[in-house]
Design a protein around this motif. Structure first.
Motif, PDB file in Angstrom:
ATOM      1  N   ASP A  31       0.828  -1.207   0.000  1.00 45.20           N
ATOM      2  CA  ASP A  31       0.000   0.000   0.000  1.00 45.20           C
ATOM      3  C   ASP A  31       0.862   1.256   0.000  1.00 45.20           C
ATOM      4  OD1 ASP A  31      -2.352  -1.370  -0.125  1.00 45.20           O
ATOM      5  OD2 ASP A  31      -2.874  -1.108   1.986  1.00 45.20           O
ATOM      6  N   ALA A  32       1.970   1.214   0.719  1.00 47.72           N
ATOM      7  CA  ALA A  32       2.879   2.360   0.734  1.00 47.72           C
ATOM      8  C   ALA A  32       3.426   2.630  -0.673  1.00 47.72           C
ATOM      9  CB  ALA A  32       4.021   2.127   1.707  1.00 47.72           C
ATOM     10  N   MET A  33       3.781   1.576  -1.383  1.00 48.83           N
ATOM     11  CA  MET A  33       4.278   1.736  -2.759  1.00 48.83           C
ATOM     12  C   MET A  33       3.194   2.310  -3.668  1.00 48.83           C
ATOM     13  SD  MET A  33       7.397   0.894  -3.626  1.00 48.83           S
ATOM     14  CE  MET A  33       7.225   0.296  -5.285  1.00 48.83           C
ATOM     15  N   LEU A  34       1.966   1.832  -3.500  1.00 46.87           N
ATOM     16  CA  LEU A  34       0.862   2.326  -4.317  1.00 46.87           C
ATOM     17  C   LEU A  34       0.641   3.816  -4.083  1.00 46.87           C
ATOM     18  CD1 LEU A  34      -1.448   1.653  -6.267  1.00 46.87           C
ATOM     19  CD2 LEU A  34      -2.842   1.136  -4.272  1.00 46.87           C
ATOM     20  N   ILE A  35       0.663   4.222  -2.826  1.00 45.11           N
ATOM     21  CA  ILE A  35       0.483   5.641  -2.502  1.00 45.11           C
ATOM     22  C   ILE A  35       1.675   6.455  -3.008  1.00 45.11           C
ATOM     23  CG2 ILE A  35       0.280   7.306  -0.624  1.00 45.11           C
ATOM     24  CD1 ILE A  35      -1.203   5.079   0.951  1.00 45.11           C
ATOM     25  N   ALA A  36       2.867   5.909  -2.890  1.00 47.29           N
ATOM     26  CA  ALA A  36       4.070   6.618  -3.347  1.00 47.29           C
ATOM     27  C   ALA A  36       4.011   6.908  -4.845  1.00 47.29           C
ATOM     28  CB  ALA A  36       5.315   5.813  -3.008  1.00 47.29           C
ATOM     29  N   THR A  37       3.417   5.999  -5.613  1.00 43.02           N
ATOM     30  CA  THR A  37       3.324   6.234  -7.058  1.00 43.02           C
ATOM     31  C   THR A  37       2.384   7.385  -7.395  1.00 43.02           C
ATOM     32  OG1 THR A  37       1.582   4.572  -7.340  1.00 43.02           O
ATOM     33  CG2 THR A  37       3.873   3.841  -7.668  1.00 43.02           C
ATOM     34  N   LEU A  38       1.534   7.778  -6.445  1.00 45.43           N
ATOM     35  CA  LEU A  38       0.673   8.943  -6.665  1.00 45.43           C
ATOM     36  C   LEU A  38       1.437  10.249  -6.500  1.00 45.43           C
ATOM     37  CD1 LEU A  38      -2.457   7.763  -4.645  1.00 45.43           C
ATOM     38  CD2 LEU A  38      -2.177   7.761  -7.140  1.00 45.43           C
ATOM     39  N   LEU A  39       2.572  10.172  -5.794  1.00 43.93           N
ATOM     40  CA  LEU A  39       3.333  11.379  -5.479  1.00 43.93           C
ATOM     41  C   LEU A  39       4.570  11.574  -6.349  1.00 43.93           C
ATOM     42  CD1 LEU A  39       3.152  11.117  -1.591  1.00 43.93           C
ATOM     43  CD2 LEU A  39       1.897  12.704  -3.048  1.00 43.93           C
ATOM     44  N   VAL A  40       5.193  10.475  -6.757  1.00 40.39           N
ATOM     45  CA  VAL A  40       6.443  10.571  -7.517  1.00 40.39           C
ATOM     46  C   VAL A  40       6.415   9.597  -8.695  1.00 40.39           C
ATOM     47  CG1 VAL A  40       7.817  11.293  -5.517  1.00 40.39           C
ATOM     48  CG2 VAL A  40       7.604   8.866  -6.051  1.00 40.39           C
ATOM     49  N   ARG A  41       7.439   9.686  -9.534  1.00 40.45           N
ATOM     50  CA  ARG A  41       7.565   8.743 -10.655  1.00 40.45           C
ATOM     51  C   ARG A  41       7.669   7.315 -10.125  1.00 40.45           C
ATOM     52  NH1 ARG A  41      12.494  11.785 -12.279  1.00 40.45           N
ATOM     53  NH2 ARG A  41      13.437   9.801 -11.715  1.00 40.45           N
ATOM     54  N   ALA A  42       7.247   6.364 -10.924  1.00 41.78           N
ATOM     55  CA  ALA A  42       7.238   4.958 -10.515  1.00 41.78           C
ATOM     56  C   ALA A  42       8.623   4.449 -10.130  1.00 41.78           C
ATOM     57  CB  ALA A  42       6.656   4.092 -11.621  1.00 41.78           C
ATOM     58  N   ASP A  43       9.666   4.918 -10.806  1.00 42.45           N
ATOM     59  CA  ASP A  43      11.014   4.439 -10.481  1.00 42.45           C
ATOM     60  C   ASP A  43      11.525   4.998  -9.154  1.00 42.45           C
ATOM     61  OD1 ASP A  43      11.182   6.987 -11.704  1.00 42.45           O
ATOM     62  OD2 ASP A  43      13.286   6.655 -12.190  1.00 42.45           O
ATOM     63  N   MET A  44      10.918   6.069  -8.652  1.00 45.77           N
ATOM     64  CA  MET A  44      11.309   6.662  -7.373  1.00 45.77           C
ATOM     65  C   MET A  44      10.453   6.167  -6.202  1.00 45.77           C
ATOM     66  SD  MET A  44      13.883   8.487  -8.077  1.00 45.77           S
ATOM     67  CE  MET A  44      14.068   9.347  -6.551  1.00 45.77           C
ATOM     68  N   ALA A  45       9.359   5.482  -6.496  1.00 43.26           N
ATOM     69  CA  ALA A  45       8.417   5.047  -5.463  1.00 43.26           C
ATOM     70  C   ALA A  45       9.050   4.137  -4.407  1.00 43.26           C
ATOM     71  CB  ALA A  45       7.205   4.380  -6.101  1.00 43.26           C
ATOM     72  N   PRO A  46       9.886   3.159  -4.758  1.00 42.26           N
ATOM     73  CA  PRO A  46      10.477   2.321  -3.709  1.00 42.26           C
ATOM     74  C   PRO A  46      11.338   3.122  -2.720  1.00 42.26           C
ATOM     75  CG  PRO A  46      10.755   1.277  -5.839  1.00 42.26           C
ATOM     76  CD  PRO A  46      10.229   2.660  -6.096  1.00 42.26           C
ATOM     77  N   CYS A  47      12.070   4.089  -3.217  1.00 42.95           N
ATOM     78  CA  CYS A  47      12.900   4.932  -2.355  1.00 42.95           C
ATOM     79  C   CYS A  47      12.024   5.768  -1.431  1.00 42.95           C
ATOM     80  CB  CYS A  47      13.790   5.818  -3.212  1.00 42.95           C
ATOM     81  SG  CYS A  47      14.898   6.862  -2.263  1.00 42.95           S
ATOM     82  N   LEU A  48      10.961   6.359  -1.973  1.00 46.67           N
ATOM     83  CA  LEU A  48      10.069   7.171  -1.162  1.00 46.67           C
ATOM     84  C   LEU A  48       9.370   6.324  -0.106  1.00 46.67           C
ATOM     85  CD1 LEU A  48       8.765   9.900  -0.551  1.00 46.67           C
ATOM     86  CD2 LEU A  48       7.016   9.331  -2.257  1.00 46.67           C
ATOM     87  N   ALA A  49       8.945   5.118  -0.461  1.00 45.34           N
ATOM     88  CA  ALA A  49       8.271   4.237   0.491  1.00 45.34           C
ATOM     89  C   ALA A  49       9.226   3.853   1.632  1.00 45.34           C
ATOM     90  CB  ALA A  49       7.743   2.990  -0.209  1.00 45.34           C
ATOM     91  N   ALA A  50      10.481   3.596   1.306  1.00 46.69           N
ATOM     92  CA  ALA A  50      11.474   3.259   2.338  1.00 46.69           C
ATOM     93  C   ALA A  50      11.729   4.447   3.259  1.00 46.69           C
ATOM     94  CB  ALA A  50      12.778   2.806   1.684  1.00 46.69           C
ATOM     95  N   LEU A  51      11.832   5.629   2.689  1.00 50.26           N
ATOM     96  CA  LEU A  51      12.021   6.824   3.516  1.00 50.26           C
ATOM     97  C   LEU A  51      10.794   7.089   4.390  1.00 50.26           C
ATOM     98  CD1 LEU A  51      13.739   9.168   0.914  1.00 50.26           C
ATOM     99  CD2 LEU A  51      14.784   8.164   2.948  1.00 50.26           C
ATOM    100  N   ALA A  52       9.610   6.868   3.834  1.00 49.00           N
ATOM    101  CA  ALA A  52       8.378   7.055   4.603  1.00 49.00           C
ATOM    102  C   ALA A  52       8.327   6.087   5.776  1.00 49.00           C
ATOM    103  CB  ALA A  52       7.163   6.870   3.698  1.00 49.00           C
ATOM    104  N   ARG A  53       8.800   4.851   5.561  1.00 45.67           N
ATOM    105  CA  ARG A  53       8.849   3.876   6.654  1.00 45.67           C
ATOM    106  C   ARG A  53       9.766   4.369   7.769  1.00 45.67           C
ATOM    107  NH1 ARG A  53      11.789  -0.339   4.577  1.00 45.67           N
ATOM    108  NH2 ARG A  53      13.529   0.726   5.534  1.00 45.67           N
ATOM    109  N   ASP A  54      10.926   4.875   7.409  1.00 50.00           N
ATOM    110  CA  ASP A  54      11.871   5.386   8.407  1.00 50.00           C
ATOM    111  C   ASP A  54      11.285   6.558   9.189  1.00 50.00           C
ATOM    112  OD1 ASP A  54      13.614   3.477   7.483  1.00 50.00           O
ATOM    113  OD2 ASP A  54      14.840   4.882   6.318  1.00 50.00           O
ATOM    114  N   VAL A  55      10.640   7.470   8.483  1.00 55.87           N
ATOM    115  CA  VAL A  55      10.027   8.627   9.139  1.00 55.87           C
ATOM    116  C   VAL A  55       8.890   8.177  10.054  1.00 55.87           C
ATOM    117  CG1 VAL A  55       8.612  10.687   8.740  1.00 55.87           C
ATOM    118  CG2 VAL A  55      10.664  10.301   7.379  1.00 55.87           C
ATOM    119  N   GLY A  56       8.044   7.281   9.567  1.00 54.87           N
ATOM    120  CA  GLY A  56       6.924   6.793  10.368  1.00 54.87           C
ATOM    121  C   GLY A  56       7.381   6.080  11.627  1.00 54.87           C
ATOM    122  N   LEU A  57       8.416   5.254  11.518  1.00 56.56           N
ATOM    123  CA  LEU A  57       8.925   4.553  12.692  1.00 56.56           C
ATOM    124  C   LEU A  57       9.570   5.528  13.682  1.00 56.56           C
ATOM    125  CD1 LEU A  57      10.377   1.338  11.025  1.00 56.56           C
ATOM    126  CD2 LEU A  57       8.260   1.573  12.342  1.00 56.56           C
TER     127      LEU A  57
END
Length: 78
Positions: A31-57
């Motif tokens: 779900d994080a990856m799906l939401i990330a693709t709404l905000l950035v390019r698809a190739d950047m979504a995994p990086c954004l999702a990983a950063l979001a996990r770090d921030v959330g934790l």
């Protein structure tokens, strides 16, 4: 959507970003990856999702620490 500089409302982008962080921190990477693709390019979504996990934790740890400090000091936690 355009708002005044001092506008206090929560817009769609901010809501999407908050949901991204929440999903990533709760351990739902798909779900994080799906939401990330709404905000950035698809190739950047995994990086954004990983950063979001770090921030959330980090936010969760900060919240738990403040609750623990409140209980230690004898204040009421709601």
């Amino acid at each position: 959507m355009r708002h005044e500089l001092a506008c206090q409302c929560l817009g769609a982008d901010e809501s999407c970003f908050a949901n991204l962080i929440a999903e990533a921190a709760e351990g739902d990477p798909e779900d994080a990856m799906l939401i990330a693709t709404l905000l950035v390019r698809a190739d950047m979504a995994p990086c954004l999702a990983a950063l979001a996990r770090d921030v959330g934790l980090a936010l969760k740890r900060m919240s738990l620490r403040s609750r623990k400090a409140s209980v230690t000091l004898g204040t009421t936690v709601h």
